[in-house]
Design an enzyme around this catalytic site. Sequence first.
Site, PDB file in Angstrom:
ATOM      1  N   ASP A   1       0.592  -1.011   0.081  1.00  0.00           N
ATOM      2  CA  ASP A   1       0.136  -0.085   0.071  1.00  0.00           C
ATOM      3  C   ASP A   1       0.775   1.248   0.140  1.00  0.00           C
ATOM      4  O   ASP A   1       2.157   1.164   0.392  1.00  0.00           O
ATOM      5  CB  ASP A   1      -0.774  -0.029   1.176  1.00  0.00           C
ATOM      6  N   ASP A   2       0.157   2.360  -0.420  1.00  0.00           N
ATOM      7  CA  ASP A   2       0.640   3.913  -0.376  1.00  0.00           C
ATOM      8  C   ASP A   2       1.563   4.446  -1.323  1.00  0.00           C
ATOM      9  O   ASP A   2       1.930   5.453  -1.203  1.00  0.00           O
ATOM     10  CB  ASP A   2       1.381   4.072   1.241  1.00  0.00           C
TER      11      ASP A   2
ATOM     12  N   HIS B   1      -5.947   3.093  -4.202  1.00  0.00           N
ATOM     13  CA  HIS B   1      -5.907   3.451  -2.600  1.00  0.00           C
ATOM     14  C   HIS B   1      -6.251   4.945  -2.464  1.00  0.00           C
ATOM     15  O   HIS B   1      -5.634   5.276  -1.490  1.00  0.00           O
ATOM     16  CB  HIS B   1      -4.622   3.086  -2.517  1.00  0.00           C
TER      17      HIS B   1
ATOM     18  N   HIS C   1       3.905  -2.394   3.145  1.00  0.00           N
ATOM     19  CA  HIS C   1       3.788  -1.043   2.366  1.00  0.00           C
ATOM     20  C   HIS C   1       5.107  -0.880   1.819  1.00  0.00           C
ATOM     21  O   HIS C   1       5.987  -1.135   2.190  1.00  0.00           O
ATOM     22  CB  HIS C   1       3.601   0.015   3.644  1.00  0.00           C
TER      23      HIS C   1
END
Length: 481
Positions: free
Chosen positions: A304-305, A355, A446
């Site tokens: 993620d991110d 996201h 992440h």
Amino acid sequence: MKRQPWLDVLLLSSIFMLTVLIGLFNFISGDSKYQATTVSASSHSEPTEHTVPKEEKEEKAGTIDSAIEIPSDFEGIRLFKDTSNDPAIPYSITIPTTKHEKINKEITQYIETTKQQYLTAVQQKKKGNPLAKSNLKIQVKISKYKQTYFSIIFTKQQTLDGKNTDETFFTIFFNDKTGYKIIPWYLFNQDVANLEKLSKYVRQKMLEKKGYKENISLSKWNQASYPYWERYNRFAIENDSFVLYYNKGEFSNKTIGSPSISIPLTFINPILAPEFQTKTKSEITILTPSHKEKPTKRVALTFDDGPHKTITNEILEILEKYDAKATFFMVGQQVKVNPSVAKDVLARGHELGNHTWNHAKLTKLTSESIQSEVKTTNSIIHKVTGQYPTVFRPPYGAKNKQVTDLMKLPVVLWTIDTLDWKYQDSTKLLPMIQKTISNNDIILMHDIHQSTADGLESVLNYLQKQGYECVTVSEILNSQK
């Protein structure tokens, strides 16, 4: 002074002779014109085998006046040959025409675009090297299936320097009764699960070819074979086999030429739409479990991110080393500032996820703001990579009925949280996974923390030894349907 009589006689004689010559010239010209018209009329009354009548020339692809008709083995398809007599820009192009306007239009566009690109490239090349030898050859192969479907395979061979020859392919598969072009989505019964089965088989079969694995860029091959419909457009059905064509150098060095994969239709019968299935059945198909291999456990690694300008690339390199696939849930703002990284994620065969634009907590937003967060992120991912995301993950895992009702993409959370964002300690990544790991787990990490990249290899090494295959989130979701 008085003018002499003989001058008058000379002047009158000259006028008379000039009048006679003009009349004679007009007579001869009129006669020649008549003769030319007669020849022209007779030449159109009985066209030879290689002469294209004017009204038929207007129908053939490319409307190339210099093309001549050549024999065709297939009723309903005519073939023409267009060649250049200019040694500076030689070319030889075979042009098929069908009885269907839309198919002919697509052929025309391909031929004319390819020819113009070649002529432009030759002109540019000769500016720097006037002695450079060029050539363009487009050949056509045609096959028929079930007396209803035609495959037309164009092979383009082009050189601009007299040494290196590029080879590329273009194919059209169509229903000769309706004139409709058949695309992979329709051929494989409009089911992405069928495409995923085909993709997995094709990916492995190419690597098993003798001498291929060491000459193939794995990241490029994963991209070319990934289960997106458009990656399978270059196909034909020949001799009761489904054949995929790949351009020279598309994912390998050029020593292995132009790779192709040929799969018997009996083998893929179960995943074909009913109208394309063969009457002959086979006991071994693409759905038959392999008894040579143990059943593989699967997990989905998710990040993620990102994308991050450096850390994401480190993670991609480690994933490729272990032939592992992952899903990257991208923040729109990060895609905007790191477009090349986002593009590389897709190029290496990984799945793209949404996201939100700025990692917003959606449960605190209005419906309009939620839609804006998702839509803008979809748009930037598509703009940068050419592909829309296929899954969605709400930041912080924050979702409610309002959020899920607004989503058109599958909403995906996780089953294992590594807490890499909290500890940021590479040595704690693997123990967090080992605690509860099981088949079909979705693991949250992440790609913005250096500690995650540093600890990833130990995770992949462990998963591989435990018999886990690292796949995308969508593959996990589809297996649970």
